[in-house]
Scaffold this motif. Structure first.
Motif, PDB file in Angstrom:
ATOM      1  N   ALA A   1       0.845  -1.192   0.000  1.00 56.60           N
ATOM      2  CA  ALA A   1       0.000   0.000   0.000  1.00 56.60           C
ATOM      3  C   ALA A   1       0.886   1.249   0.000  1.00 56.60           C
ATOM      4  O   ALA A   1       1.905   1.286   0.689  1.00 56.60           O
ATOM      5  N   PRO A   2       0.518   2.293  -0.773  1.00 57.00           N
ATOM      6  CA  PRO A   2       1.349   3.508  -0.806  1.00 57.00           C
ATOM      7  C   PRO A   2       1.390   4.232   0.541  1.00 57.00           C
ATOM      8  O   PRO A   2       2.384   4.853   0.885  1.00 57.00           O
ATOM      9  N   ASP A   3       0.302   4.182   1.296  1.00 60.48           N
ATOM     10  CA  ASP A   3       0.275   4.716   2.666  1.00 60.48           C
ATOM     11  C   ASP A   3      -0.813   3.971   3.433  1.00 60.48           C
ATOM     12  O   ASP A   3      -1.585   3.194   2.859  1.00 60.48           O
ATOM     13  N   TRP A   4      -0.895   4.212   4.732  1.00 59.81           N
ATOM     14  CA  TRP A   4      -1.797   3.402   5.549  1.00 59.81           C
ATOM     15  C   TRP A   4      -3.261   3.612   5.212  1.00 59.81           C
ATOM     16  O   TRP A   4      -4.092   2.715   5.433  1.00 59.81           O
ATOM     17  N   HIS A   5      -3.618   4.778   4.665  1.00 61.90           N
ATOM     18  CA  HIS A   5      -5.006   5.018   4.271  1.00 61.90           C
ATOM     19  C   HIS A   5      -5.462   4.071   3.170  1.00 61.90           C
ATOM     20  O   HIS A   5      -6.654   3.821   3.008  1.00 61.90           O
ATOM     21  N   ALA A   6      -4.516   3.548   2.383  1.00 63.15           N
ATOM     22  CA  ALA A   6      -4.852   2.670   1.248  1.00 63.15           C
ATOM     23  C   ALA A   6      -4.700   1.199   1.601  1.00 63.15           C
ATOM     24  O   ALA A   6      -4.695   0.348   0.715  1.00 63.15           O
ATOM     25  N   ALA A   7      -4.597   0.873   2.892  1.00 65.78           N
ATOM     26  CA  ALA A   7      -4.455  -0.528   3.301  1.00 65.78           C
ATOM     27  C   ALA A   7      -5.677  -1.330   2.888  1.00 65.78           C
ATOM     28  O   ALA A   7      -6.795  -0.803   2.792  1.00 65.78           O
ATOM     29  N   HIS A   8      -5.451  -2.608   2.637  1.00 70.01           N
ATOM     30  CA  HIS A   8      -6.537  -3.493   2.211  1.00 70.01           C
ATOM     31  C   HIS A   8      -7.446  -3.818   3.393  1.00 70.01           C
ATOM     32  O   HIS A   8      -7.213  -3.404   4.534  1.00 70.01           O
ATOM     33  N   SER A   9      -8.479  -4.592   3.122  1.00 70.48           N
ATOM     34  CA  SER A   9      -9.388  -5.042   4.175  1.00 70.48           C
ATOM     35  C   SER A   9      -8.640  -5.911   5.182  1.00 70.48           C
ATOM     36  O   SER A   9      -7.677  -6.609   4.842  1.00 70.48           O
ATOM     37  N   ASP A  10      -9.112  -5.882   6.442  1.00 73.90           N
ATOM     38  CA  ASP A  10      -8.484  -6.685   7.492  1.00 73.90           C
ATOM     39  C   ASP A  10      -9.169  -8.041   7.664  1.00 73.90           C
ATOM     40  O   ASP A  10      -8.987  -8.701   8.683  1.00 73.90           O
ATOM     41  N   ALA A  11      -9.952  -8.464   6.669  1.00 73.21           N
ATOM     42  CA  ALA A  11     -10.692  -9.727   6.796  1.00 73.21           C
ATOM     43  C   ALA A  11      -9.766 -10.928   6.950  1.00 73.21           C
ATOM     44  O   ALA A  11     -10.152 -11.952   7.515  1.00 73.21           O
ATOM     45  N   ALA A  12      -8.525 -10.798   6.469  1.00 70.79           N
ATOM     46  CA  ALA A  12      -7.587 -11.919   6.566  1.00 70.79           C
ATOM     47  C   ALA A  12      -7.249 -12.281   7.999  1.00 70.79           C
ATOM     48  O   ALA A  12      -6.744 -13.374   8.274  1.00 70.79           O
ATOM     49  N   VAL A  13      -7.543 -11.365   8.931  1.00 77.93           N
ATOM     50  CA  VAL A  13      -7.232 -11.653  10.329  1.00 77.93           C
ATOM     51  C   VAL A  13      -7.965 -12.896  10.808  1.00 77.93           C
ATOM     52  O   VAL A  13      -7.461 -13.641  11.659  1.00 77.93           O
ATOM     53  N   VAL A  14      -9.162 -13.151  10.257  1.00 74.74           N
ATOM     54  CA  VAL A  14      -9.921 -14.334  10.668  1.00 74.74           C
ATOM     55  C   VAL A  14      -9.147 -15.607  10.356  1.00 74.74           C
ATOM     56  O   VAL A  14      -9.098 -16.541  11.168  1.00 74.74           O
ATOM     57  N   LEU A  15      -8.527 -15.660   9.183  1.00 75.03           N
ATOM     58  CA  LEU A  15      -7.761 -16.846   8.798  1.00 75.03           C
ATOM     59  C   LEU A  15      -6.578 -17.069   9.733  1.00 75.03           C
ATOM     60  O   LEU A  15      -6.292 -18.198  10.143  1.00 75.03           O
ATOM     61  N   PHE A  16      -5.890 -15.991  10.076  1.00 72.55           N
ATOM     62  CA  PHE A  16      -4.726 -16.146  10.960  1.00 72.55           C
ATOM     63  C   PHE A  16      -5.141 -16.505  12.372  1.00 72.55           C
ATOM     64  O   PHE A  16      -4.435 -17.251  13.058  1.00 72.55           O
ATOM     65  N   LEU A  17      -6.287 -16.003  12.834  1.00 69.30           N
ATOM     66  CA  LEU A  17      -6.774 -16.388  14.152  1.00 69.30           C
ATOM     67  C   LEU A  17      -7.183 -17.856  14.166  1.00 69.30           C
ATOM     68  O   LEU A  17      -6.970 -18.567  15.164  1.00 69.30           O
ATOM     69  N   LEU A  18      -7.763 -18.331  13.072  1.00 68.91           N
ATOM     70  CA  LEU A  18      -8.081 -19.755  12.972  1.00 68.91           C
ATOM     71  C   LEU A  18      -6.803 -20.592  12.985  1.00 68.91           C
ATOM     72  O   LEU A  18      -6.762 -21.687  13.550  1.00 68.91           O
ATOM     73  N   GLY A  19      -5.753 -20.056  12.348  1.00 64.06           N
ATOM     74  CA  GLY A  19      -4.469 -20.744  12.389  1.00 64.06           C
ATOM     75  C   GLY A  19      -3.921 -20.838  13.804  1.00 64.06           C
ATOM     76  O   GLY A  19      -3.362 -21.856  14.211  1.00 64.06           O
ATOM     77  N   ALA A  20      -4.081 -19.752  14.590  1.00 67.65           N
ATOM     78  CA  ALA A  20      -3.643 -19.780  15.990  1.00 67.65           C
ATOM     79  C   ALA A  20      -4.426 -20.814  16.778  1.00 67.65           C
ATOM     80  O   ALA A  20      -3.864 -21.543  17.615  1.00 67.65           O
ATOM     81  N   ALA A  21      -5.727 -20.894  16.509  1.00 65.69           N
ATOM     82  CA  ALA A  21      -6.546 -21.896  17.191  1.00 65.69           C
ATOM     83  C   ALA A  21      -6.118 -23.314  16.815  1.00 65.69           C
ATOM     84  O   ALA A  21      -6.056 -24.214  17.657  1.00 65.69           O
ATOM     85  N   ALA A  22      -5.806 -23.523  15.523  1.00 63.40           N
ATOM     86  CA  ALA A  22      -5.359 -24.838  15.072  1.00 63.40           C
ATOM     87  C   ALA A  22      -4.041 -25.226  15.732  1.00 63.40           C
ATOM     88  O   ALA A  22      -3.838 -26.384  16.132  1.00 63.40           O
TER      89      ALA A  22
END
Length: 318
Positions: free
Chosen positions: A112-133
């Protein structure tokens, strides 16, 4: 594989590797990330944190959690009371949680060129599931059975003779729990700066519904084992077969001991308490070294019947 190696693998190696991997990825992606990075989202990014600060805090929290978990697990093992499987799993999952949050945030900010253009944070769900696994894997690797304790000096009995059958049932209730969750929101609503009446009404209604399912407790003992039921609907419930019980005794419980009222689990001792009040309780020592406490009336009779049924089972010749 020795017990110590299993415990270290589950509480230090697995979560430690996850934290280290997050650190390696953060370093490798540093040139592709804006600084600061977006760290909070609503409809879009609405808050940022300097990259170095956010990375350092997440990795520091993860490393501290891994160290605390591993130290606690090894100390408990050396004292002869290894942490139960659920404790190891939950502990490992929480230890890698900061690393999962870090990687998910870095992925959202990647290129991302700057933090305002960051993508969606939906990927956090996948990483949290990985932590649970990872926590589940750690639980199976490092969860060890607790040693069986010696028999109690006072072992209740009801004098059940060979061939006889018996049934015991008891219950306990705490109506104060029900009234408290109904009246407390109403009392707060009466304060000058308290809750709005509709809000207080909904809280009281939900509180009454939840408490109705848990303010009453019953236990039964028969030749098949011990059955524990909560509330009007009898849910949640639990059945313990006779062959999973080593002995039964009666015990006095304090109102706020063992975590308070309701269904409580002590991850260090492996004790599960079903409580609606303080006072007498049925204590079941299980073959796996754990203990189940049930706050019901006349627990001495229930414990005596359990012990007599166990004695019949052991001495019966098929």
């Amino acid at each position: 594989m020795t017990k110590l190696i299993r415990v270290l693998l589950a509480t230090a190696v697995l979560p430690g590797a996850a934290v280290a991997t997050a650190g390696v990825l953060g370093n490798a992606w540093a040139h592709r990330l804006p600084d600061p990075v977006a760290t909070h989202w609503r409809s879009g990014p609405d808050s940022s944190t300097p990259l170095g600060v956010f990375t350092g805090v997440c990795l520091g929290l993860g490393a501290a959690a891994v160290l605390l978990l591993a130290t606690t697990a090894v100390t408990s093992l050396r004292r002869g009371r290894p942490l139960p499987r659920p404790t190891v799993g939950v502990g490992a999952g929480f230890a890698v949680l900061p690393a999962a949050v870090l990687v998910s945030v870095l992925v959202a900010n990647l290129d991302a060129p700057d933090w305002h253009a960051a993508h969606s944070d939906a990927a956090v769900v996948l990483f949290l599931l990985g932590a649970a696994a990872l926590g589940v894997v750690a639980a199976f690797v490092g969860g060890l059975p607790s040693p069986v304790r010696g028999t109690s000096a006072h072992r209740p009995s009801v004098g059940l003779r060979p061939g006889q059958r018996a049934f015991w049932s008891s219950r306990a209730a705490n109506p104060a729990m029900l009234w408290a969750l109904v009246l407390v929101p109403v009392a707060i609503a009466l304060l000058p700066a308290g809750l709005a009446w509709p809000t207080a009404g909904w809280i009281a209604l939900v509180g009454a519904g939840v408490t109705a399912l848990t303010y009453r407790l019953s236990a039964t003992v028969d030749a098949k084992g011990v059955t524990i039921r909560f509330g009007f609907l009898g849910v949640p419930w639990r059945h313990l077969r006779l062959d999973s019980i080593r002995e039964a005794t009666a015990r006095e419980l304090s109102t706020f001991g063992d975590g308070g009222l309701g269904l409580r689990f002590n991850p260090v001792t492996g004790t599960t308490a079903y409580k609606v009040r303080g006072g007498p309780a049925l204590a079941l020592a299980l073959e796996n070294g754990r203990t189940v406490l049930v706050s019901v009336d006349d627990p001495e009779t229930g414990a005596g019947l359990v012990n007599d049924l166990l004695a019949q089972r052991i001495t019966r010749i098929d």
